[in-house]
Design a protein around this motif. Structure first.
Motif, PDB file in Angstrom:
ATOM      1  N   ILE A 116      13.104 -40.460  33.340  1.00  0.00           N
ATOM      2  CA  ILE A 116      13.097 -38.994  33.272  1.00  0.00           C
ATOM      3  C   ILE A 116      13.069 -38.584  31.806  1.00  0.00           C
ATOM      4  O   ILE A 116      13.924 -38.991  31.014  1.00  0.00           O
ATOM      5  CB  ILE A 116      14.343 -38.401  33.961  1.00  0.00           C
ATOM      6  CG1 ILE A 116      14.367 -38.813  35.436  1.00  0.00           C
ATOM      7  CG2 ILE A 116      14.370 -36.885  33.819  1.00  0.00           C
ATOM      8  CD1 ILE A 116      15.605 -38.349  36.178  1.00  0.00           C
ATOM      9  N   GLY A 117      12.090 -37.810  31.437  1.00  0.00           N
ATOM     10  CA  GLY A 117      11.968 -37.378  30.044  1.00  0.00           C
ATOM     11  C   GLY A 117      12.895 -36.220  29.715  1.00  0.00           C
ATOM     12  O   GLY A 117      13.869 -35.928  30.440  1.00  0.00           O
ATOM     13  N   ASP A 118      12.624 -35.543  28.644  1.00  0.00           N
ATOM     14  CA  ASP A 118      13.409 -34.392  28.217  1.00  0.00           C
ATOM     15  C   ASP A 118      13.147 -33.239  29.178  1.00  0.00           C
ATOM     16  O   ASP A 118      12.040 -32.709  29.243  1.00  0.00           O
ATOM     17  CB  ASP A 118      13.028 -34.005  26.782  1.00  0.00           C
ATOM     18  CG  ASP A 118      13.901 -32.877  26.249  1.00  0.00           C
ATOM     19  OD1 ASP A 118      14.989 -32.669  26.831  1.00  0.00           O
ATOM     20  OD2 ASP A 118      13.494 -32.206  25.276  1.00  0.00           O
ATOM     21  N   CYS A 119      14.161 -32.870  29.954  1.00  0.00           N
ATOM     22  CA  CYS A 119      13.974 -31.823  30.953  1.00  0.00           C
ATOM     23  C   CYS A 119      15.251 -31.035  31.119  1.00  0.00           C
ATOM     24  O   CYS A 119      16.320 -31.429  30.631  1.00  0.00           O
ATOM     25  CB  CYS A 119      13.532 -32.420  32.279  1.00  0.00           C
ATOM     26  SG  CYS A 119      14.777 -33.475  33.039  1.00  0.00           S
ATOM     27  N   ALA A 120      15.147 -29.955  31.817  1.00  0.00           N
ATOM     28  CA  ALA A 120      16.290 -29.097  32.101  1.00  0.00           C
ATOM     29  C   ALA A 120      16.546 -29.065  33.596  1.00  0.00           C
ATOM     30  O   ALA A 120      15.639 -29.262  34.409  1.00  0.00           O
ATOM     31  CB  ALA A 120      16.029 -27.682  31.570  1.00  0.00           C
ATOM     32  N   CYS A 121      17.801 -28.832  33.974  1.00  0.00           N
ATOM     33  CA  CYS A 121      18.168 -28.740  35.383  1.00  0.00           C
ATOM     34  C   CYS A 121      17.442 -27.556  36.005  1.00  0.00           C
ATOM     35  O   CYS A 121      17.508 -26.434  35.484  1.00  0.00           O
ATOM     36  CB  CYS A 121      19.673 -28.590  35.532  1.00  0.00           C
ATOM     37  SG  CYS A 121      20.211 -28.355  37.247  1.00  0.00           S
ATOM     38  N   PRO A 122      16.741 -27.757  37.138  1.00  0.00           N
ATOM     39  CA  PRO A 122      16.014 -26.641  37.756  1.00  0.00           C
ATOM     40  C   PRO A 122      16.922 -25.569  38.349  1.00  0.00           C
ATOM     41  O   PRO A 122      16.470 -24.470  38.654  1.00  0.00           O
ATOM     42  CB  PRO A 122      15.183 -27.338  38.837  1.00  0.00           C
ATOM     43  CG  PRO A 122      15.942 -28.584  39.154  1.00  0.00           C
ATOM     44  CD  PRO A 122      16.576 -29.017  37.876  1.00  0.00           C
ATOM     45  N   GLY A 126      20.860 -26.618  32.630  1.00  0.00           N
ATOM     46  CA  GLY A 126      21.593 -27.528  31.760  1.00  0.00           C
ATOM     47  C   GLY A 126      20.782 -28.743  31.371  1.00  0.00           C
ATOM     48  O   GLY A 126      19.828 -29.125  32.062  1.00  0.00           O
ATOM     49  N   ARG A 127      21.190 -29.384  30.274  1.00  0.00           N
ATOM     50  CA  ARG A 127      20.460 -30.548  29.774  1.00  0.00           C
ATOM     51  C   ARG A 127      21.354 -31.789  29.642  1.00  0.00           C
ATOM     52  O   ARG A 127      20.939 -32.782  29.071  1.00  0.00           O
ATOM     53  CB  ARG A 127      19.828 -30.225  28.415  1.00  0.00           C
ATOM     54  CG  ARG A 127      18.710 -29.197  28.506  1.00  0.00           C
ATOM     55  CD  ARG A 127      18.091 -28.921  27.167  1.00  0.00           C
ATOM     56  NE  ARG A 127      16.932 -28.047  27.279  1.00  0.00           N
ATOM     57  CZ  ARG A 127      15.690 -28.448  27.565  1.00  0.00           C
ATOM     58  NH1 ARG A 127      15.453 -29.731  27.745  1.00  0.00           N
ATOM     59  NH2 ARG A 127      14.701 -27.582  27.658  1.00  0.00           N
ATOM     60  N   ASP A 128      22.570 -31.722  30.150  1.00  0.00           N
ATOM     61  CA  ASP A 128      23.495 -32.853  30.066  1.00  0.00           C
ATOM     62  C   ASP A 128      23.565 -33.506  31.438  1.00  0.00           C
ATOM     63  O   ASP A 128      24.020 -32.883  32.411  1.00  0.00           O
ATOM     64  CB  ASP A 128      24.875 -32.356  29.630  1.00  0.00           C
ATOM     65  CG  ASP A 128      25.780 -33.519  29.234  1.00  0.00           C
ATOM     66  OD1 ASP A 128      25.258 -34.648  29.083  1.00  0.00           O
ATOM     67  OD2 ASP A 128      26.996 -33.300  29.094  1.00  0.00           O
ATOM     68  N   PHE A 129      23.088 -34.762  31.565  1.00  0.00           N
ATOM     69  CA  PHE A 129      22.979 -35.444  32.859  1.00  0.00           C
ATOM     70  C   PHE A 129      23.799 -36.730  32.870  1.00  0.00           C
ATOM     71  O   PHE A 129      24.060 -37.336  31.819  1.00  0.00           O
ATOM     72  CB  PHE A 129      21.522 -35.782  33.175  1.00  0.00           C
ATOM     73  CG  PHE A 129      20.634 -34.573  33.342  1.00  0.00           C
ATOM     74  CD1 PHE A 129      20.549 -33.948  34.572  1.00  0.00           C
ATOM     75  CD2 PHE A 129      19.909 -34.069  32.279  1.00  0.00           C
ATOM     76  CE1 PHE A 129      19.735 -32.844  34.740  1.00  0.00           C
ATOM     77  CE2 PHE A 129      19.095 -32.970  32.436  1.00  0.00           C
ATOM     78  CZ  PHE A 129      19.005 -32.347  33.670  1.00  0.00           C
TER      79      PHE A 129
END
Length: 376
Positions: A116-122, A126-129
């Motif tokens: 998974i590349g640089d993405c945001a929560c749909p 958020g960007r912390d996974f």
């Protein structure tokens, strides 16, 4: 809200018209699917009937009809795959979904990891996974056969005492001073004799890969391989006829008849040694013979060294094998008549119409088969 929903009219009558049009389209799609399924079932029934008749008197004609029906069935199923299926409810889809066969365990697995590349929560942006495992799915892929050049590098040495030069040995090639390696030669033979792919077609296939192999060159390879494999064929036949139980049969084969513009009929004789049904651990094997006709002298010559039980059909050419050569002597070969051939005659009667005696015969023969299955 999706764009498709946003484009819907707000007028109730317009919405009803859209729903009615979609319902009509769905009904038409279901009608076409029902027609297609009916045709498929009809073709499958015809195929089953033709397969039962495949080894009859007109087996060559029946085989061609089977091929044509299978091609028609392939076209229908392929055409169905081109169109999107009508929407169905999830529960109904799960109920009607055919069980998939698992992919074979013996095949090598090549793992491709998709990060998974640089993405945001749909949902929240958020960007912390946190890592939550993986989802694994398998697809069956095919790597086309390819050519390769094997370079045999033979090291040389020179004797310090007498300057004698020696070279390392290399495996003996299947064709002396020939270019084909054993893998290529085996592929040409299997393609020609097992897959019925003529040499000129093989030449065209190889040319697409940039390898020029003329038909005449490969024909020469086939001839030399025939001589090379002759001792193996004789050894295999000796192994087959060394057993005390054989299955024997023959089948017609079309043979080219140059000058007449058509084929003539030859015969392929098959003798099988296979004791696995009664737990014999001897390796099973098959011996093949070709003849231009079906004269009784053919099996007499093939089986002149065999002593034991021959399981075969009621072909008249086998009868003399079961007769003693001299009065008072036991025959060298004992007959084991084929129950499958006897059953076929009763089965044909049941197809033609009600036949209670034939039905009873088939039932009793089935009980024999049940006993054999238990023994196995």
């Amino acid at each position: 809200m999706s764009q498709a929903v946003a484009d819907l009219p707000e007028n109730l009558e317009s919405l009803r018209a859209i729903i009615a049009a979609q319902a009509a389209e769905l009904a038409e799609a279901n009608r076409r699917l029902h027609t297609r399924d009916t045709l498929i079932e009809k073709l499958k029934a015809q195929l089953a009937l033709l397969r039962r008749a495949r080894f009859g008197a007109s087996s060559e004609k029946v085989a061609r009809e089977i091929e044509q029906l299978e091609l028609a069935l392939e076209d229908i199923e392929a055409s169905a795959g081109e169109t999107a299926p009508p929407p169905v409810r999830k529960a109904e889809a799960e109920k009607n979904k055919p069980a998939r066969q698992p992919l074979p365990d013996h095949l090598p697995r090549i793992e491709e990891v998709h990060e998974i590349g640089d993405c945001a929560c749909p949902t929240c942006g958020g960007r912390d996974f946190l890592k939550a495992g993986s989802v694994v799915s398998e697809v069956l892929d095919y790597v086309p056969a390819s050519f390769r050049v094997v370079r045999h590098v033979r090291r040389k040495m020179v004797c310090k005492g007498c300057d004698t030069e020696i070279k390392a040995a290399m495996p003996s090639p299947p064709i002396e001073r020939g270019k084909p390696g054993p893998g290529l030669l085996a592929h040409v033979l299997v393609s020609k004799y097992c897959d019925h792919l003529p040499l000129y077609r093989q030449s065209e296939i190889y040319a697409r890969e940039g390898v020029e192999l003329s038909r005449s060159t490969m024909a020469d390879w086939v001839g030399q391989a025939n001589a090379l494999l002759a001792p193996l064929v004789e050894t295999l036949r000796a192994h087959v006829f060394a057993g005390n139980r054989l299955h024997g049969d023959d089948t017609p084969v079309p043979v080219l008849d140059p000058g007449r513009g058509k084929t003539k009929e030859g015969r392929l004789w098959t003798y099988v040694r296979d004791g696995r049904p009664w737990a014999d651990e001897t390796a099973p094997a098959v011996a093949y013979f070709y003849s231009p006709d079906r004269k009784g002298e053919r099996p007499r010559k093939h089986l002149e060294s065999f002593r034991g039980v021959l399981h075969a059909d009621g072909y008249a050419g086998f009868r003399h094998l079961y007769e003693p050569k001299k009065p008072g002597e036991a025959p060298a070969i004992l007959e084991a008549a084929c129950m499958a051939h006897a059953r076929r005659q009763f089965f044909d009667l049941t197809v033609a119409g009600p036949a209670p005696i034939a039905d009873e015969a088939i039932k009793r023969i089935g009980e024999f088969y049940d006993i054999e299955a238990t023994i196995r």
